[in-house]
Design an enzyme around this catalytic site. Sequence first.
Site, PDB file in Angstrom:
ATOM      1  N   ASN A 171      47.879  22.099   1.849  1.00 48.48           N
ATOM      2  CA  ASN A 171      47.920  23.419   1.205  1.00 48.48           C
ATOM      3  C   ASN A 171      49.183  23.478   0.350  1.00 48.48           C
ATOM      4  OD1 ASN A 171      48.014  26.095   0.447  1.00 48.48           O
ATOM      5  ND2 ASN A 171      47.827  26.928   2.520  1.00 48.48           N
ATOM      6  N   ARG A 254      43.300  22.802  -0.020  1.00 51.40           N
ATOM      7  CA  ARG A 254      43.028  24.203  -0.334  1.00 51.40           C
ATOM      8  C   ARG A 254      43.101  24.379  -1.851  1.00 51.40           C
ATOM      9  NH1 ARG A 254      47.094  29.228  -0.360  1.00 51.40           N
ATOM     10  NH2 ARG A 254      45.574  30.910  -0.619  1.00 51.40           N
ATOM     11  N   HIS A 343      41.284  34.633   0.028  1.00 53.06           N
ATOM     12  CA  HIS A 343      41.484  34.601   1.487  1.00 53.06           C
ATOM     13  C   HIS A 343      40.165  34.379   2.224  1.00 53.06           C
ATOM     14  CE1 HIS A 343      45.327  37.230   0.981  1.00 53.06           C
ATOM     15  NE2 HIS A 343      45.644  35.953   1.006  1.00 53.06           N
ATOM     16  N   GLY A 373      49.553  39.971   4.810  1.00 50.43           N
ATOM     17  CA  GLY A 373      50.718  39.106   4.761  1.00 50.43           C
ATOM     18  C   GLY A 373      51.439  39.346   3.457  1.00 50.43           C
ATOM     19  N   GLY A 496      49.525  41.535   9.803  1.00 45.79           N
ATOM     20  CA  GLY A 496      48.435  42.021  10.643  1.00 45.79           C
ATOM     21  C   GLY A 496      48.565  41.581  12.086  1.00 45.79           C
ATOM     22  N   GLU A 550      43.536  29.033   9.052  1.00 43.86           N
ATOM     23  CA  GLU A 550      42.856  28.571   7.846  1.00 43.86           C
ATOM     24  C   GLU A 550      42.752  27.049   7.819  1.00 43.86           C
ATOM     25  OE1 GLU A 550      43.915  31.298   4.241  1.00 43.86           O
ATOM     26  OE2 GLU A 550      45.620  31.334   5.624  1.00 43.86           O
TER      27      GLU A 550
END
Length: 769
Positions: A171, A254, A343, A373, A496, A550
């Site tokens: 990522n 990603r 997302h 986030g 969150g 993720e």
Amino acid sequence: MNAQTLLKEQVALFKDFSAERLQQLVDGSRSISFEASQAIAHRGEEATHFFVVLSGTVAASVLGDGGARQTLGQLKAGDTFNEMALMTGDVVLADFIAESRCEVLLIPVSLFQSVIVAEPGAVQRISRTIAERMKTVLTDPAKAAAALGQSDDPYGLKLKGERPEKTLVINCGSSSLKYCFYDTADESRQARGQVERIGIDGTAHKHHGPKGEVKRNMPHGDFAAAFKAMVEALTAKDTGIIGSAAEVSVVVHRVVHGGEKFTEGTLITDEVLAQIEALSPLAPLHNPVNVAGIREMRRLLPDVPQVAVFDTAFHHTLQPYVFLYGLPYELYEKQRVRRYGFHGTSHQYVSLRAAQFLKRRPNELRFVSCHLGNGSSLCAVNHGRSVDTSMGFTPAEGLIMGTRCGDVDTGVLAFLERSEKLSASQSEELLNKKSGLLGLSGISSDMREVLKAADGDNPRALVALKAYCYRVRKYIGAYVASMGGLDAVIFTGGIGQGSAEVRALALQGLECMGITLDLQRNRDARGFDEVCRITTDDSKVTVLVVPTDEERMMAREALRTLARSQVGKALAAQAKQPFLVEVSAHHIHLTQEHVEALFGKGHQLTKHADLSQPGQYACKEQLAIVGPKGRIERVRVLGPTRKYTQIEIAMTEQYKLGVQPPIRESGDIAGSPGCTLEGTAGSVTVDKGVICALRHIHMTPADALGYGVRDKSVVRVRIEGDRELVFGDVLIRVDPSFALAMHIDTDEANAAHVKTGAQGFIEGIQSEG
């Protein structure tokens, strides 16, 4: 006796195979000896091989109620097993245990799909075997209940492939590199790390694996230096997890923006990489960095398959009325200006975890997923599909974020461009880097700093906090309205999961929607370790804190992408095998109770004409459908009667009735709107049941094996005609009673100039089911 001869003489399935095909199977498979009582395959596992008993005996059994083992059958030399799981995509239905010393041939699913199912005779034999075994099991209720019970991974969250894979997830951010390593043979062998502040002072590398955590400062080099540090950490003798980079068998990247082109994980080729790079104008801060990371890893590991997983892919199910902006339509046609959403990997993962926690099927639940986030978005997930999301054409739309403004009147930009003389690049910097929590509070983009300042009564911090939480609350309410109800709210992401205060403020006042927060549970929630319920036991809507992962979801998608690539080879062999395409007009399925209410006591449906699907028929009976706005006359009833009344209409007819039906598989009517039906003897009002049917293909097990697909697979279909086009999101439905045919509704048929009798061809698989 050589292996080819052994297969041909002992296994009836292979008696018509050519020497060349048998050699393919022998070369790509492996033979394993098992001692008596040794397990060969476990119930609940994902099917990764087709098994052939070469010698000895194998028992198929399951654990019934009370732990008593139920024997389903015995397999001897020449018998095969795992056919049903490979065909349906379900997990293995039984434990297969050696009764005596035996030898078993393990044929990978890729060879099963590309070699075995290419033989018509083999497909027929496998179909008969499946039918005979299911008939045997279903004659005994106790055995059937045990065999068809819940698997140990019904949500598909375990990392499994047809062979062990060592997966490296990459990522790349603008100045960071995150990575995670998974070994599917041993999920405890994981490692993850991050290189931060790449290219600037303070570059640091943190690596965590089974042997502990290592932190190192680095010179502010480029991404090549960061990748080199990652490889060194993974292969270090004292803290590493692999002996060399050559052990990595698949790399997953990603990619933020996949546009309309990429709707699932995709094997990276030169052409795919060029297409990803061409999407850079849609995500100028992200895609170029993602492309750079892909190029570097392809240089480091040129012979390893590399897969791209897209943030936008989960949202490809948004409908046009959701993703279109109120701009001239030509901007969508020419520039593809529309809502894409981001997302997606996180929203999909936490939805599955939430369903797992609630012990419910994902396709019967309505979630609002809140990924909060530094970048934040909400997603309405209705029956497993994204139906709306707050981020749009870029990640700047929607919620207030760390440095992004979220929703803003476009007139503000025009005003600032005139008054402040802002250029396009300056406007982008203002919206993406100087706004959000940072711009409102004047303190920080970090919610922790804002909360700290708000506790000290800093007025701008208080306003920033309230604005942030209000925007979340407003979107939750909007998505409850869009889905027509709610089963659970999910909080995930750094804020969150980490901020009880933000969660409480975002949910404040939502008791009217059935949300009753338990303040103590909310304060105690350990959202980074486990799924936590933070509502009271009697709350009508559940609120969960779900740690996102993720990287695991990306690894899962990569394994499925590899499997799809193998299925693609089987599909290539069937490329010239067309199937019938039928146009399905609006129609109604009724319960017997409603038949009698509409046509008179004791009335039985009267057959008008048989339909293509065996046992189904159009009836002489017709009804009027009445909605809040209008009515549709003379809608035909289909027989036989069903357990639930269901009304299937075309998308354009929703406006005539004044309802908004969801796009669903037939039979999935939970949360759908209702209507009134008028017959010759009375009327019936149903509170649910109106849907637009998801386009689908009916297949027998033999058809499915021949095409290399499974029940609930989703495929792309090319339909020939004067406006030839490819339909995506076509559901495969497998049942022995079905006849091979694709069904589309009248809207889709009119748009493509398709009539019943057209020919369709499967062009590719989107998911395996």
